[in-house]
Design a protein around this motif. Structure first.
Motif, mmCIF file in Angstrom:
data_model
loop_
_atom_site.group_PDB
_atom_site.id
_atom_site.type_symbol
_atom_site.label_atom_id
_atom_site.label_comp_id
_atom_site.label_asym_id
_atom_site.label_seq_id
_atom_site.Cartn_x
_atom_site.Cartn_y
_atom_site.Cartn_z
ATOM 1 N N ARG A 141 27.384 36.787 43.248
ATOM 2 C CA ARG A 141 28.546 35.945 42.607
ATOM 3 C C ARG A 141 28.139 35.426 41.359
ATOM 4 N NH1 ARG A 141 32.398 34.402 46.841
ATOM 5 N NH2 ARG A 141 31.652 34.833 49.005
ATOM 6 N N GLU A 152 26.422 40.141 48.608
ATOM 7 C CA GLU A 152 27.371 40.363 49.249
ATOM 8 C C GLU A 152 28.382 41.635 49.122
ATOM 9 O OE1 GLU A 152 29.001 36.252 50.393
ATOM 10 O OE2 GLU A 152 28.198 35.838 48.397
ATOM 11 N N ASP A 154 31.030 43.692 48.138
ATOM 12 C CA ASP A 154 32.032 43.600 46.981
ATOM 13 C C ASP A 154 33.468 43.567 47.422
ATOM 14 O OD1 ASP A 154 32.868 43.504 44.360
ATOM 15 O OD2 ASP A 154 32.106 45.445 43.911
ATOM 16 N N LEU A 155 34.462 43.501 46.346
ATOM 17 C CA LEU A 155 35.908 43.756 46.752
ATOM 18 C C LEU A 155 36.097 45.009 47.207
ATOM 19 C CD1 LEU A 155 37.260 42.138 43.243
ATOM 20 C CD2 LEU A 155 36.723 41.003 45.414
ATOM 21 N N LYS A 176 40.823 44.250 50.823
ATOM 22 C CA LYS A 176 39.941 42.895 50.898
ATOM 23 C C LYS A 176 39.856 42.599 49.184
ATOM 24 C CE LYS A 176 35.146 41.491 52.250
ATOM 25 N NZ LYS A 176 34.727 41.642 50.889
ATOM 26 N N PRO A 177 40.376 41.379 49.077
ATOM 27 C CA PRO A 177 40.464 40.737 47.824
ATOM 28 C C PRO A 177 39.389 39.777 47.250
ATOM 29 C CG PRO A 177 41.933 39.312 49.137
ATOM 30 C CD PRO A 177 41.142 40.433 50.014
ATOM 31 N N GLN A 178 38.346 39.469 48.161
ATOM 32 C CA GLN A 178 37.379 38.687 47.893
ATOM 33 C C GLN A 178 35.942 39.284 48.090
ATOM 34 O OE1 GLN A 178 38.805 38.917 50.927
ATOM 35 N NE2 GLN A 178 38.815 36.713 51.647
ATOM 36 N N ILE A 179 34.820 38.878 47.685
ATOM 37 C CA ILE A 179 33.369 39.251 47.958
ATOM 38 C C ILE A 179 33.131 38.442 49.337
ATOM 39 C CG2 ILE A 179 31.267 38.782 47.023
ATOM 40 C CD1 ILE A 179 32.176 38.815 44.256
ATOM 41 N N GLY A 180 32.158 39.046 50.040
ATOM 42 C CA GLY A 180 31.891 38.735 51.256
ATOM 43 C C GLY A 180 31.772 39.786 52.285
ATOM 44 N N GLN A 182 33.710 39.396 55.029
ATOM 45 C CA GLN A 182 34.741 39.287 55.972
ATOM 46 C C GLN A 182 35.407 40.636 56.376
ATOM 47 O OE1 GLN A 182 34.249 37.934 52.804
ATOM 48 N NE2 GLN A 182 35.005 35.891 52.679
ATOM 49 N N THR A 200 41.691 46.283 46.757
ATOM 50 C CA THR A 200 41.059 45.114 46.632
ATOM 51 C C THR A 200 42.446 44.118 46.685
ATOM 52 O OG1 THR A 200 41.401 45.321 44.245
ATOM 53 C CG2 THR A 200 39.069 46.134 45.486
ATOM 54 N N SER A 201 43.681 44.600 46.752
ATOM 55 C CA SER A 201 44.720 43.524 46.532
ATOM 56 C C SER A 201 45.773 44.070 47.436
ATOM 57 C CB SER A 201 45.078 43.370 45.112
ATOM 58 O OG SER A 201 46.298 42.816 45.021
#
Length: 266
Positions: A141, A152, A154-155, A176-180, A182, A200-201
């Motif tokens: 990050r 972590e 990536d998007l 998946k729009p965020q790093i992590g 999830q 990613t969106s």
């Protein structure tokens, strides 16, 4: 020589002619610092006891030369910014200063720069001057990351086991729009990524033909009666051309021509 001091002795006879004394110029050697001075040795020019004013360079400092003339305060030099000698004391060379965690040597080898995005350098890498790249499909990050755990997914990627060692693409119709680590999110109802993976969106989820994106509800809704939309996308539905209709249906992909049937003869 004793400890970290270098002594230059010049013998001279005492006035009574029975003993020799030496005045010793104390010069702090490499890896040490202190107040340099002239001290008088004991009889027969022997140095008695450990009375050296010089001391080892502390952690994070080095000295790569002997001191100068009388009464010079010979000082150890601080390691460059973001570097240290770790647990080493008495360092005699600048290259014994190792970059801190999260930093690596610059190309000129003169200073330490932070690891870039997607790279890290941990305490276990003290002998490795370069930052290490995160596992595939993972990223950090921020710059200056110090551990593999800072990497972590990536998007557009998720972790099946909660780590960054096995980041996999989000499947079709997910994003998946965020790093992590999830899980990927399912596209809104009546939409698709058209078979593309790693989205990613939610904007990559396109409404089906016959559906439009309601900007208020953010849902794909069926085109109303006498409206149509032929292809996939999040644009608006179009009104049927003149003399065309959806015959009361919603979610139409095309309109049907209205055929006027002449009355039957009597």
């Amino acid at each position: 020589q004793s400890g970290f001091s270098t002594y230059h002795r010049v013998n001279r006879e005492c006035s009574n002619g029975n003993y020799y004394q030496s005045k010793c110029d104390v010069v702090c050697g490499e890896g040490s610092e202190g107040k340099q001075s002239q001290l008088t040795c004991g009889r027969n020019a022997q140095w008695i006891g450990d009375v050296s004013p010089c001391r080892k360079c502390g952690i994070g400092k080095y000295s790569d030369s002997d001191g100068g003339g009388d009464d010079d305060a010979h000082k150890c030099v601080e390691c460059p910014l973001h570097s240290s000698t770790n647990t080493l004391t008495g360092a005699t060379r600048k290259d014994q200063c190792v970059c801190d965690e999260g930093y690596e040597r610059s190309q000129q080898q003169s200073f330490c720069t932070p690891c870039g995005i997607g790279y890290f350098r941990s305490q276990q890498q003290t002998n490795d001057l370069k930052c290490q790249k995160c596992p595939p499909n993972s990223i950090t990050r921020a710059i200056g990351s110090k551990s593999l755990s800072d990497c972590e997914c990536d998007l557009g990627y998720f972790s099946a086991d909660g780590t960054s060692h096995n980041c996999q693409k989000c499947g079709a119709d997910t994003f998946k729009p965020q790093i992590g680590s999830q899980n990927c999110r399912q596209c809104r109802e009546h939409s698709t990524t058209q078979g593309h993976e790693g989205s990613t969106s939610h904007n990559h989820c396109l409404c089906f033909a016959g559906y439009f994106l309601n900007n208020i509800s953010s849902m794909c809704e069926a085109c109303p009666e006498d409206h149509f939309k032929e292809g996939k996308g999040n644009g608006a539905c179009e009104l049927c051309p003149k003399n065309h209709t959806t015959r009361g249906h919603i979610g139409a992909v095309r309109c049907i021509s209205i055929v006027t049937i002449p009355p039957s003869p009597i």
